[in-house]
Enzyme design. Sequence first.
Site, short mmCIF file in Angstrom:
data_model
loop_
_atom_site.label_atom_id
_atom_site.label_comp_id
_atom_site.label_asym_id
_atom_site.label_seq_id
_atom_site.Cartn_x
_atom_site.Cartn_y
_atom_site.Cartn_z
N ASP A 3 43.37 51.02 88.96
CA ASP A 3 42.16 49.83 88.36
C ASP A 3 41.09 50.22 88.81
O ASP A 3 40.69 50.94 89.82
CB ASP A 3 42.60 48.44 88.47
CG ASP A 3 41.75 47.61 87.67
OD1 ASP A 3 41.15 48.00 86.58
OD2 ASP A 3 41.94 46.34 87.80
N HIS A 22 45.99 38.51 86.87
CA HIS A 22 46.01 39.01 85.26
C HIS A 22 47.36 38.98 85.05
O HIS A 22 47.56 39.97 84.16
CB HIS A 22 45.07 40.14 85.31
CG HIS A 22 44.68 40.45 83.98
ND1 HIS A 22 44.70 39.79 82.96
CD2 HIS A 22 44.20 41.52 83.55
CE1 HIS A 22 44.12 40.28 81.72
NE2 HIS A 22 43.72 41.40 82.09
N GLN A 50 48.24 40.93 81.21
CA GLN A 50 48.14 42.52 81.29
C GLN A 50 49.38 42.88 81.73
O GLN A 50 50.07 43.92 81.32
CB GLN A 50 47.06 42.79 82.17
CG GLN A 50 46.96 44.30 82.76
CD GLN A 50 46.40 45.14 81.45
OE1 GLN A 50 45.48 44.71 80.68
NE2 GLN A 50 47.29 45.98 80.75
N ARG A 86 39.68 32.89 80.53
CA ARG A 86 39.19 33.95 81.34
C ARG A 86 38.19 33.45 82.09
O ARG A 86 37.17 32.97 81.45
CB ARG A 86 38.98 35.21 80.67
CG ARG A 86 38.18 36.18 81.77
CD ARG A 86 37.85 37.65 80.94
NE ARG A 86 39.28 38.39 80.92
CZ ARG A 86 39.32 39.60 80.79
NH1 ARG A 86 38.18 40.43 80.59
NH2 ARG A 86 40.46 40.19 80.69
N CYS A 138 44.62 49.31 83.49
CA CYS A 138 44.70 48.18 82.37
C CYS A 138 43.28 48.35 81.39
O CYS A 138 43.39 47.82 80.47
CB CYS A 138 44.39 46.91 83.04
SG CYS A 138 43.18 46.85 84.18
N ARG A 145 49.10 44.66 74.87
CA ARG A 145 48.54 43.57 75.20
C ARG A 145 48.69 42.34 73.72
O ARG A 145 49.02 41.39 73.79
CB ARG A 145 46.96 43.49 75.28
CG ARG A 145 46.69 44.42 76.46
CD ARG A 145 47.20 43.47 77.77
NE ARG A 145 46.45 42.17 77.73
CZ ARG A 145 45.25 41.91 78.43
NH1 ARG A 145 44.50 43.18 78.56
NH2 ARG A 145 44.77 40.70 78.32
#
Length: 308
Positions: free
Chosen positions: A225, A134, A137, A107, A266, A294
Amino acid sequence: MNHFLDIHKTDPAALRGIIDNAAVMKSARQGRSRGAPDDDQPLAGQMVALIFEKPSTRTRVSFDVGVRQMGGQTMLLSGSEMQLGHGETIADTARVLSRYVDLIMIRTFDESVLIEMAEYADVPVINGLTDRTHPCQIMADILTYEEHRGPIKGKKVVWSGDGNNVCASFLHAAGQFGFDMTFTGPAQLDPEEEFIGLARKSGVRINIERDPHKAVEGADLVVTDTWVSMHDSQSAKERRHNMLRAYQVNEALMASAKPDALFMHCLPAHREEEATSAVMDGANSVVFDEAENRLHAQKAVMRWCLGL
Ligand code: CP
Ligand code: NVA
């Protein structure tokens, strides 16, 4: 080398295989405690490096638990404590890590770090979020949608708010899984043209609609988000909030979508900002299923990367 760098860089058949495999592995674990091992242990003897240059709860825990369930071991590394954060090149870091571990998840901030890591590593690299995308996700989100409502192909997904990294991976998924997507938000925060163009090229409908109520008409899924991402400057917070307030996902907005439209986020969420608690905790919200998935989706991603 099966790197998992982005959804549009992964073959649609491979993506479908990952989702289907995730569903099979998830159901095989039903009734077990989280720490119990899977029946098969494909990662036995394998070491996975998990590198974080940004904070994380879900990505960090779900990768760690997933590797352990599959019999492997993990090494959690924070970017600032590595030489990577003190001048060693990404290429050298990738070459060195490849001598110790079988798989790398990273990340980071700039996408170029991920790309360079993958270029120089001799082991698969997984994108655990960059400023731009991402993908893990959205694999979990596709799994979640299909668990609740069946195939996502041909459905209408509406993204309300900031056209950020998570939105970008949703656009990639629209092209690869064949669903339509409408973005609703202020023009300054539109998703990058490149992401929109790529999805359109694959034949799906990608619309931009400034009126959030019009945008969600006929929506099967409404997604939002945070208004300020980890890579955004905190000094822009107030300006972003002012621009985005009209795009809050609340009960009134959800009422304009299909009655059975799902709601996704998310997480982490800023309740009463991008989405109200009434929606987050409402009957159509699947935010905690997304978080759980996830784990299952990434286990399938790791198996695909390692050809196991
Ligand atoms: N959704 C997500 O990636 O959460 P974390 O930042 O907690 O990993
Ligand atoms: N857009 C958010 C996602 C967090 C999981 C961020 O990048 O901060």
